[in-house]
Design a protein around this motif. Sequence first.
Motif, PDB file in Angstrom:
ATOM      1  N   LEU A   5       0.837  -1.199   0.000  1.00 16.21           N
ATOM      2  CA  LEU A   5       0.000   0.000   0.000  1.00 16.21           C
ATOM      3  C   LEU A   5       0.875   1.254   0.000  1.00 16.21           C
ATOM      4  CD1 LEU A   5      -2.707   1.531   0.333  1.00 16.21           C
ATOM      5  CD2 LEU A   5      -2.498   1.172   2.803  1.00 16.21           C
ATOM      6  N   ASN A   6       0.510   2.201  -0.851  1.00 19.09           N
ATOM      7  CA  ASN A   6       1.175   3.503  -0.910  1.00 19.09           C
ATOM      8  C   ASN A   6       0.135   4.597  -0.681  1.00 19.09           C
ATOM      9  OD1 ASN A   6       4.084   2.905  -2.065  1.00 19.09           O
ATOM     10  ND2 ASN A   6       2.651   1.647  -3.236  1.00 19.09           N
ATOM     11  N   VAL A   7       0.379   5.426   0.320  1.00 19.34           N
ATOM     12  CA  VAL A   7      -0.564   6.489   0.684  1.00 19.34           C
ATOM     13  C   VAL A   7       0.034   7.840   0.290  1.00 19.34           C
ATOM     14  CG1 VAL A   7      -1.783   7.638   2.561  1.00 19.34           C
ATOM     15  CG2 VAL A   7      -1.527   5.140   2.576  1.00 19.34           C
ATOM     16  N   SER A  44       6.734   8.806   5.755  1.00 19.56           N
ATOM     17  CA  SER A  44       7.018   7.748   6.726  1.00 19.56           C
ATOM     18  C   SER A  44       8.341   7.066   6.366  1.00 19.56           C
ATOM     19  CB  SER A  44       5.880   6.725   6.744  1.00 19.56           C
ATOM     20  OG  SER A  44       5.791   6.063   5.493  1.00 19.56           O
ATOM     21  N   ASN A  45       8.860   6.285   7.307  1.00 17.50           N
ATOM     22  CA  ASN A  45      10.130   5.590   7.062  1.00 17.50           C
ATOM     23  C   ASN A  45      10.018   4.561   5.946  1.00 17.50           C
ATOM     24  OD1 ASN A  45      11.340   7.055   9.076  1.00 17.50           O
ATOM     25  ND2 ASN A  45      11.078   5.493  10.649  1.00 17.50           N
ATOM     26  N   ALA A  46       8.802   4.043   5.732  1.00 19.65           N
ATOM     27  CA  ALA A  46       8.613   3.011   4.704  1.00 19.65           C
ATOM     28  C   ALA A  46       8.540   3.598   3.297  1.00 19.65           C
ATOM     29  CB  ALA A  46       7.340   2.208   4.997  1.00 19.65           C
ATOM     30  N   PHE A  47       8.474   4.911   3.191  1.00 20.23           N
ATOM     31  CA  PHE A  47       8.388   5.550   1.869  1.00 20.23           C
ATOM     32  C   PHE A  47       9.719   5.424   1.142  1.00 20.23           C
ATOM     33  CE2 PHE A  47       8.870   9.343  -0.834  1.00 20.23           C
ATOM     34  CZ  PHE A  47       7.751   9.207  -1.646  1.00 20.23           C
ATOM     35  N   SER A  48       9.672   4.986  -0.100  1.00 21.05           N
ATOM     36  CA  SER A  48      10.894   4.817  -0.893  1.00 21.05           C
ATOM     37  C   SER A  48      10.920   5.828  -2.033  1.00 21.05           C
ATOM     38  CB  SER A  48      10.971   3.394  -1.463  1.00 21.05           C
ATOM     39  OG  SER A  48       9.858   3.128  -2.304  1.00 21.05           O
ATOM     40  N   GLY A  49      12.100   6.272  -2.353  1.00 18.32           N
ATOM     41  CA  GLY A  49      12.227   7.246  -3.429  1.00 18.32           C
ATOM     42  C   GLY A  49      12.120   8.656  -2.900  1.00 18.32           C
ATOM     43  N   CYS A  65       0.373   5.586   9.494  1.00 17.69           N
ATOM     44  CA  CYS A  65       1.198   4.866   8.530  1.00 17.69           C
ATOM     45  C   CYS A  65       2.587   4.581   9.090  1.00 17.69           C
ATOM     46  CB  CYS A  65       1.305   5.668   7.237  1.00 17.69           C
ATOM     47  SG  CYS A  65      -0.255   5.792   6.313  1.00 17.69           S
ATOM     48  N   GLN A  66       3.134   5.511   9.854  1.00 21.23           N
ATOM     49  CA  GLN A  66       4.444   5.301  10.458  1.00 21.23           C
ATOM     50  C   GLN A  66       4.406   4.137  11.446  1.00 21.23           C
ATOM     51  OE1 GLN A  66       7.330   6.590   9.820  1.00 21.23           O
ATOM     52  NE2 GLN A  66       8.535   5.894  11.574  1.00 21.23           N
ATOM     53  N   VAL A  67       3.365   4.091  12.274  1.00 23.08           N
ATOM     54  CA  VAL A  67       3.234   3.032  13.280  1.00 23.08           C
ATOM     55  C   VAL A  67       3.059   1.666  12.616  1.00 23.08           C
ATOM     56  CG1 VAL A  67       1.763   2.142  15.130  1.00 23.08           C
ATOM     57  CG2 VAL A  67       2.362   4.570  15.071  1.00 23.08           C
ATOM     58  N   HIS A  68       2.271   1.632  11.533  1.00 26.75           N
ATOM     59  CA  HIS A  68       1.968   0.357  10.869  1.00 26.75           C
ATOM     60  C   HIS A  68       2.894   0.077   9.678  1.00 26.75           C
ATOM     61  CE1 HIS A  68      -1.743  -0.510  13.130  1.00 26.75           C
ATOM     62  NE2 HIS A  68      -1.883   0.805  13.168  1.00 26.75           N
ATOM     63  N   ARG A  69       3.958   0.857   9.546  1.00 28.25           N
ATOM     64  CA  ARG A  69       4.983   0.642   8.520  1.00 28.25           C
ATOM     65  C   ARG A  69       4.399   0.651   7.108  1.00 28.25           C
ATOM     66  NH1 ARG A  69       8.098  -4.269  11.747  1.00 28.25           N
ATOM     67  NH2 ARG A  69       8.710  -3.014  13.568  1.00 28.25           N
ATOM     68  N   ILE A  70       3.569   1.648   6.859  1.00 33.47           N
ATOM     69  CA  ILE A  70       2.972   1.832   5.538  1.00 33.47           C
ATOM     70  C   ILE A  70       3.705   2.959   4.821  1.00 33.47           C
ATOM     71  CG2 ILE A  70       0.846   2.444   4.308  1.00 33.47           C
ATOM     72  CD1 ILE A  70      -0.728   1.396   6.703  1.00 33.47           C
TER      73      ILE A  70
END
Length: 278
Positions: A153-155, A185-190, A214-219
Motif C-alpha cells: 500500500l502507498n498512501v 514515513s520511514n517506509a516511503f521509498s524514493g 502509517c508510520q506506526v503500521h509501517r505503511i
Amino acid sequence: MATFFGEVLSVYSRAVEEEDDEEELDENDEDAQIRKELEEKREVRLHWGPEVCDALKSGDKLPCSHFILAVGHNASRFLSVYVLASEKWESVGSASVWNERNQAGSGQQSGCVFFRRRDEPSVIICQLTCYIAEDQQFQWAEKVLDCLQHRDLNVTVLSDCSMADYKSVDYLCGSSTPFLRSLHSNAFSGPPVCPALEQPNILTGLPAAVLNHCQVHRISAVVYQCFSDVIGTDSVTMETYKPALAKLGKAITLDPCPSSDTLRKIVRTRDPQSNLYI
C-alpha cells in the motif's frame, strides 16, 4: 449533641446524607449518559457501497496499491478537475462526521467521498472538504486505513495550508507562493517531488494523523502540503499538486488540459462586494 463529659459533638442527619449521595449519583449517571451519547454522535461512520460492504463483511480487506487523500478545497478540486472528470472513476462510499463545525449528514453532504478506478480497483481516492475535529482525526485514520490491505500500500496525502502558518527565516519566501513541502514515513521509498517541511514547521490535523498511523503500521506514506497566500479556491494553487500525482505514473492519469467549463464550475470568482473597504 453533648456527652456526659460536656463535650459538644456535631451530628449530621443520615437521611440528609443519603439524599445528597443519591442526588450526586443521579447527576453523575446523567453526565455519563450525556457523554456516552455525545461520543456516539461524534463517531466517524463509513458508508460503503454494496460490493465493498460484502467484501468487508466476509473478513477481507480492500486490495489497494495507491490511496490518495485530498484534504481541503484546493486539493479536492484539483482531483475533480484533473483526475475524476474522466469516466474511469466511480463513487464507492462516503464517511459522515458530526462535530461542532460539521453537522451535515452522510454521503456527498458530508464532504468525505471515496472513489475507485473502474479498470484498476486497487487505486482509491478520497476527497475530504469537511472539518475533522481533533478527537476524530485518529479515529478517521484508523477506520479508513484498516479497511485497506497494508501490503504494497502507498498512501499519498494532498493538503491545503495557509501561507500564514508557514515559518521561514527568508523574509521574501512568500513571493514564490504557492509551493509544496513534504513529510513521509520511514517506509516511503524514493525522493519526494519537493523539499521536506523545514523546522520549526509541523504537520497538524488529519494529514498528521494519517502519517502517524502509517508510520506506526509501517505503511509507505507521503504528505504534500501546499502553502498558498490566496483565500479560497485558486487554479494556480490547484496546479501546484500536479508533480505529486505525476510521480505515481500509470496509477493516476492527469488530464493535461481540462476544459474551461470544468474549471469555471470549480473555481469561483470572489465577490468584490465582500471586501470590507468597498
